[in-house]
Scaffold this motif. Sequence first.
Motif, PDB file in Angstrom:
ATOM      1  N   THR A 230      35.355  36.530  32.366  1.00 55.33           N
ATOM      2  CA  THR A 230      34.569  37.742  32.714  1.00 55.33           C
ATOM      3  C   THR A 230      35.069  38.221  33.922  1.00 55.33           C
ATOM      4  O   THR A 230      35.281  39.230  34.430  1.00 55.33           O
ATOM      5  CB  THR A 230      33.065  37.543  32.527  1.00 55.33           C
ATOM      6  OG1 THR A 230      32.943  36.768  31.434  1.00 55.33           O
ATOM      7  CG2 THR A 230      32.433  39.003  32.606  1.00 55.33           C
ATOM      8  N   THR A 231      35.248  37.185  35.065  1.00 53.09           N
ATOM      9  CA  THR A 231      35.462  37.669  36.253  1.00 53.09           C
ATOM     10  C   THR A 231      36.873  37.377  36.648  1.00 53.09           C
ATOM     11  O   THR A 231      37.451  37.894  38.035  1.00 53.09           O
ATOM     12  CB  THR A 231      34.623  36.633  37.508  1.00 53.09           C
ATOM     13  OG1 THR A 231      34.999  35.369  37.133  1.00 53.09           O
ATOM     14  CG2 THR A 231      33.212  36.793  37.195  1.00 53.09           C
ATOM     15  N   GLY A 232      37.816  37.040  35.740  1.00 54.12           N
ATOM     16  CA  GLY A 232      39.136  36.856  35.934  1.00 54.12           C
ATOM     17  C   GLY A 232      39.505  35.404  36.342  1.00 54.12           C
ATOM     18  O   GLY A 232      40.757  35.020  36.493  1.00 54.12           O
ATOM     19  N   LEU A 233      38.380  34.554  36.634  1.00 55.87           N
ATOM     20  CA  LEU A 233      38.635  33.142  37.069  1.00 55.87           C
ATOM     21  C   LEU A 233      38.843  32.028  36.019  1.00 55.87           C
ATOM     22  O   LEU A 233      39.024  30.896  36.611  1.00 55.87           O
ATOM     23  CB  LEU A 233      37.770  32.850  38.238  1.00 55.87           C
ATOM     24  CG  LEU A 233      37.623  33.662  39.469  1.00 55.87           C
ATOM     25  CD1 LEU A 233      36.723  33.418  40.413  1.00 55.87           C
ATOM     26  CD2 LEU A 233      39.152  33.772  40.049  1.00 55.87           C
ATOM     27  N   GLY A 234      38.531  32.367  34.745  1.00 55.24           N
ATOM     28  CA  GLY A 234      38.374  31.266  33.752  1.00 55.24           C
ATOM     29  C   GLY A 234      39.456  30.379  33.818  1.00 55.24           C
ATOM     30  O   GLY A 234      39.505  29.114  33.980  1.00 55.24           O
ATOM     31  N   PRO A 235      40.919  30.661  33.817  1.00 53.99           N
ATOM     32  CA  PRO A 235      41.760  29.950  34.009  1.00 53.99           C
ATOM     33  C   PRO A 235      42.255  29.201  35.096  1.00 53.99           C
ATOM     34  O   PRO A 235      42.526  27.815  34.886  1.00 53.99           O
ATOM     35  CB  PRO A 235      43.069  30.707  33.664  1.00 53.99           C
ATOM     36  CG  PRO A 235      42.802  31.968  32.884  1.00 53.99           C
ATOM     37  CD  PRO A 235      41.127  32.193  33.590  1.00 53.99           C
ATOM     38  N   LEU A 236      41.722  29.729  36.029  1.00 50.27           N
ATOM     39  CA  LEU A 236      41.737  28.893  37.492  1.00 50.27           C
ATOM     40  C   LEU A 236      40.712  27.848  37.314  1.00 50.27           C
ATOM     41  O   LEU A 236      41.066  26.793  38.086  1.00 50.27           O
ATOM     42  CB  LEU A 236      41.476  29.913  38.541  1.00 50.27           C
ATOM     43  CG  LEU A 236      42.559  30.891  38.964  1.00 50.27           C
ATOM     44  CD1 LEU A 236      42.247  31.886  40.183  1.00 50.27           C
ATOM     45  CD2 LEU A 236      44.254  30.140  39.341  1.00 50.27           C
TER      46      LEU A 236
ATOM     47  N   GLU B 277      40.990  41.556  35.719  1.00 51.60           N
ATOM     48  CA  GLU B 277      40.972  41.565  37.289  1.00 51.60           C
ATOM     49  C   GLU B 277      39.636  41.039  37.717  1.00 51.60           C
ATOM     50  O   GLU B 277      38.636  41.083  37.250  1.00 51.60           O
ATOM     51  CB  GLU B 277      40.963  42.907  37.830  1.00 51.60           C
ATOM     52  CG  GLU B 277      42.326  43.767  37.416  1.00 51.60           C
ATOM     53  CD  GLU B 277      42.408  45.128  38.199  1.00 51.60           C
ATOM     54  OE1 GLU B 277      41.274  45.771  38.263  1.00 51.60           O
ATOM     55  OE2 GLU B 277      43.602  45.672  38.304  1.00 51.60           O
ATOM     56  N   TYR B 278      39.741  40.347  38.880  1.00 57.03           N
ATOM     57  CA  TYR B 278      38.698  39.587  39.542  1.00 57.03           C
ATOM     58  C   TYR B 278      37.505  40.609  39.764  1.00 57.03           C
ATOM     59  O   TYR B 278      37.762  41.830  40.568  1.00 57.03           O
ATOM     60  CB  TYR B 278      39.038  38.910  40.860  1.00 57.03           C
ATOM     61  CG  TYR B 278      37.773  38.315  41.548  1.00 57.03           C
ATOM     62  CD1 TYR B 278      37.160  37.194  41.234  1.00 57.03           C
ATOM     63  CD2 TYR B 278      37.350  38.935  42.970  1.00 57.03           C
ATOM     64  CE1 TYR B 278      36.100  36.528  41.954  1.00 57.03           C
ATOM     65  CE2 TYR B 278      36.400  38.339  43.706  1.00 57.03           C
ATOM     66  CZ  TYR B 278      35.625  37.126  42.796  1.00 57.03           C
ATOM     67  OH  TYR B 278      34.508  36.738  43.647  1.00 57.03           O
ATOM     68  N   ASP B 279      36.269  40.353  39.266  1.00 58.72           N
ATOM     69  CA  ASP B 279      35.285  41.342  39.534  1.00 58.72           C
ATOM     70  C   ASP B 279      33.983  40.862  40.143  1.00 58.72           C
ATOM     71  O   ASP B 279      33.321  40.028  39.495  1.00 58.72           O
ATOM     72  CB  ASP B 279      34.891  41.936  38.075  1.00 58.72           C
ATOM     73  CG  ASP B 279      33.677  42.745  38.187  1.00 58.72           C
ATOM     74  OD1 ASP B 279      33.198  43.181  39.282  1.00 58.72           O
ATOM     75  OD2 ASP B 279      33.231  43.170  36.907  1.00 58.72           O
ATOM     76  N   TYR B 280      33.807  40.900  41.562  1.00 63.60           N
ATOM     77  CA  TYR B 280      32.807  40.493  42.254  1.00 63.60           C
ATOM     78  C   TYR B 280      31.363  40.909  41.800  1.00 63.60           C
ATOM     79  O   TYR B 280      30.595  40.126  41.876  1.00 63.60           O
ATOM     80  CB  TYR B 280      32.982  40.653  43.903  1.00 63.60           C
ATOM     81  CG  TYR B 280      32.022  39.982  44.612  1.00 63.60           C
ATOM     82  CD1 TYR B 280      32.297  38.585  44.829  1.00 63.60           C
ATOM     83  CD2 TYR B 280      30.957  40.746  45.376  1.00 63.60           C
ATOM     84  CE1 TYR B 280      30.957  37.873  45.725  1.00 63.60           C
ATOM     85  CE2 TYR B 280      30.137  39.985  45.932  1.00 63.60           C
ATOM     86  CZ  TYR B 280      30.021  38.714  46.322  1.00 63.60           C
ATOM     87  OH  TYR B 280      29.083  38.164  46.857  1.00 63.60           O
ATOM     88  N   THR B 281      31.374  42.193  41.386  1.00 67.26           N
ATOM     89  CA  THR B 281      29.890  42.563  41.027  1.00 67.26           C
ATOM     90  C   THR B 281      29.301  41.872  39.987  1.00 67.26           C
ATOM     91  O   THR B 281      28.162  41.730  39.798  1.00 67.26           O
ATOM     92  CB  THR B 281      30.125  44.122  40.563  1.00 67.26           C
ATOM     93  OG1 THR B 281      30.890  44.157  39.311  1.00 67.26           O
ATOM     94  CG2 THR B 281      30.655  44.993  41.376  1.00 67.26           C
ATOM     95  N   GLN B 282      30.119  41.074  39.110  1.00 69.52           N
ATOM     96  CA  GLN B 282      29.641  40.194  38.025  1.00 69.52           C
ATOM     97  C   GLN B 282      28.749  39.220  38.830  1.00 69.52           C
ATOM     98  O   GLN B 282      27.688  38.697  37.890  1.00 69.52           O
ATOM     99  CB  GLN B 282      30.882  39.314  37.441  1.00 69.52           C
ATOM    100  CG  GLN B 282      30.107  38.457  36.125  1.00 69.52           C
ATOM    101  CD  GLN B 282      29.698  39.694  34.918  1.00 69.52           C
ATOM    102  OE1 GLN B 282      29.887  40.702  34.768  1.00 69.52           O
ATOM    103  NE2 GLN B 282      28.760  39.058  34.132  1.00 69.52           N
TER     104      GLN B 282
END
Length: 492
Positions: free
Chosen positions: A206-212, A285-290
């Motif tokens: 959801t925030t774009g960071l799952g694979p990392l 894309e990375y979404d900080y509001t999440q």
Amino acid sequence: MDTIYFVDTTIRDGHQSLWAENMTTGMMLPIAKSLDAAGYEGIELISGSHLKKTVRELKEDPWERVRLVAKEITRTPLRVIAGRVNTFEYNPPSMYWLFIERMFANGIREARISDEWNDYEGWKFRVGVCHAVGMRSILNLIFSFSPKHTDQYYAERARQAASLKPYRLCLKDPGGLLTPERMETLVPIIYKHANGIPVELHTHCTTGLGPLCCIKGMELGMRNINTALPPLADDTSNPSLFNVAKNARALGYATAIDEAVLQPVSRHFTAIARREGFTIGQPVEYDYTQYQHQVPGGMLSNLRFQLRKVGLEHKFPEALEESIRVREEFGYPIMVTPLSQFVGSQAAINVIVGERYKEVTDQVIKFALGHAGADGARDMLANVKDKILDRPRAKEWMQWQPDEPSAGEMRKRLNAEGTSDEELLLRWIVGKEDIDAMRANPRPVEYFNPQQPLVNLLQELSKRTRNRQIHVQTPGFSLTLEKRGAAPVSSS
């Protein structure tokens, strides 16, 4: 060389996240044997929420789904998600027992167990039921981000979870809130208190960071990763199997998966997505509001829909801001079903009405009374709780106390005497009317492969109402569609 192992989520969380649980049994069956042959440690198939969806909207029997898939997948353990069964209602213990017993009888061998509060007593009951039935348990430690979800909190919960001796623990990140930096501190703490029990990783993109986070998890010693197959990976779903496996090999790990067997599975579901107009997952894309509102992806669309119905879609950003405030006032519940729905729905009501807590749902009243978990009543701000409970409807709910009816007593309450256990469970979850509607107009199990052009052509031709006769001919094959009376028939 260490090996990375995988659990598949495509036919459960994948379509729950991206297709609103609209994958039919017929879409699953053609690729079931390929999933079974790929080398997965487990394959997720179904959860309690799927039972309501399959009956009411897909017009399918969920028990038949389990039986049919279990006939095709015989080597790899099938999993059920075994948290709440009837998501927003009181769950009598007898019905949970029945749910697990019937899942096991129909071919499910593992249960991934959640309690929305990470509560020991909730875990203890559910793990006990699964072990008594003969099912292996994977116990979720649900990740959240708030002032109360500290390292000390997760150390205590990991100790409690390990004391129940599950088959595995699972660091579950339903909102995609984990970061590689947070994993640096959190994962070692969980392993320290896991008493040698393996820990799986289940995260979302959801925030774009799952694979990392999958990469960081492998570096920190995690060897069991939950993934989905494209087009049901990425977006708000789980990381892609192909991406995680590729990264694992780049880091020097072996991967216990046959990707060649799975490529046709991805093509199968991609063709279905294009034909049905379903979402095709893409990296985000990375979404900080999440991290601020923490509203899960599926609820974001529902929140926008609620506002659109009353002509207030332009207030969507305000509703997200309000959800941050409501969550804090509710005592920072983990934003997972059903708690996230309580927060999001109340935030929407506050914005729509224009006065905070002037109107509240029964679910929020029960939350304030502790019916959704003792933590809710204990941690809610006192002034907010007073405002919620200072109304006649709250006084009515104060008189209610949960009982523990037996399965026999539930049969009497639901007018289900003489029915099977499976029928009883469906009566409890969706009601007799919906079951009768499903059986009166059942969906065909077969789903024609959209990659078969002749089948697609015939399906489209059969929809034409102006033609009395249509003839199709190719070398060695001919077929005539002819309308006789009210209904078209075919001959060849």
